[in-house]
Design a protein around this motif. Structure first.
Motif: not given
Length: 314
Positions: A45-52, A62-73
């Protein structure tokens, strides 16, 4: 940005947590204690600045931020796994594991005789265990990990976390006794409807694919028995006036084993049945299970090509 300041292990941690949506299941999968799990989640959470991930009625959402990065990860993790696969060669085939496959006796008959020798040679410590799928997608078992693979031709409306792949495509035929008194001049629709029928029912429902098609035409057939097997009904046909509508490979196997049986084209225009293998996202990148799925697919392709060659030569 300096990559040396980043904990790349957190990407794998995020990937597993995003797949599982459950902290306890992710902890088991990564062999982490609950304190270690909480520590990594805090760092993530600290790394991405979001609860995730936030608490939800059935685990984590998952939060919207988690959905946003999921495919890239996911792509990063898959690329790294591919890299290590190439470095480590085929060592994963030596793993001693049990893989549970939910399927039908029909698929056991056509797949296992050729598949098992391949598995024994290539992955000698791997044990395959089949279970009767009983006409339903083993969703809970796939999600929990007690089922690794489901193979059948009647799964639909899959959740987003499931993957699927077509193995075989089959049409329907009619199996009858060689001396059937109504079939001396062949089998047309009127004769088909005048006969008595047995069918395979994995759920106890006698309203099968054929019956639903006939209902749409304002017609009906007389079903006198339903069996919970794809293979056993052919034994009832011998010396009787019963008909069995079945997949072509089932009918061909029955005729090969029993010269007193005959195959007829089905006098109905039913769509072909696609045999699919289904698996959960949790096992999508496991090397051993990925190898098994590919081996099953290649074996199914060889079966289809062999059947096509035999058909062309007849």
């Amino acid at each position: 940005m300096n990559i040396f300041n980043k904990d790349l292990n957190l990407l794998l941690f995020f990937h597993v947590l995003y797949q599982e949506r459950n902290a306890s299941m992710a902890a088991v999968r990564m062999s982490l204690s609950q304190p270690a799990m909480s520590h990594k989640l805090s760092k993530l959470r600290h790394e991405f600045g979001d609860p995730l991930f936030v608490r939800a009625p059935r685990g984590l959402a998952p939060t919207p931020r988690a959905h946003q990065i999921a495919l890239q990860v996911q792509k990063l993790v898959e690329d790294i796994e591919t890299f290590y696969d190439q470095c480590e060669g085929r060592d994963f085939l030596a793993r001693a594991e049990r893989i549970h496959i939910y399927t039908t006796d029909y698929m056991e008959q056509i797949m296992m005789p050729g598949l098992l020798p391949i598995v024994r040679q290539e992955a000698p410590n791997l044990v395959l265990i089949t279970h009767n799928t009983r006409g339903l997608l083993p969703r809970e078992e796939l999600e929990k990990g007690t089922c690794d693979l489901a193979i059948a031709g009647f799964y639909d409306q899959l959740p987003d976390t499931f993957h699927q792949q077509r193995l075989l495509s089959e049409d329907f035929v009619v199996l009858a006794a060689a001396g059937h008194h109504l079939l001396q001049d062949g089998l047309d629709l009127n004769t088909y409807l005048a006969c008595e029928h047995v069918l395979t029912t994995l759920t106890g429902d006698l309203n099968g694919v054929v019956d639903r098609y006939l209902q749409r035409q304002g017609l009906a057939r007389n079903v006198v028995a339903g069996l919970s097997s794809f293979l056993a009904p052919s034994r009832l046909i011998r010396g009787s006036d019963l008909l069995l509508t079945c997949l072509r490979s089932v009918g061909e196997e029955a005729v090969t084993r029993d010269p007193e049986l005959r195959l007829y084209p089905l006098p109905l225009e039913l769509p072909r049945v696609d045999m699919m293998q289904i698996w959960h996202e949790r096992t999508h990148n496991d090397r051993l299970r990925r190898w098994l799925r590919l081996t099953i697919q290649q074996h199914a392709l060889a079966l289809a090509e062999n059947r096509s060659a035999l058909g062309s030569g007849s």
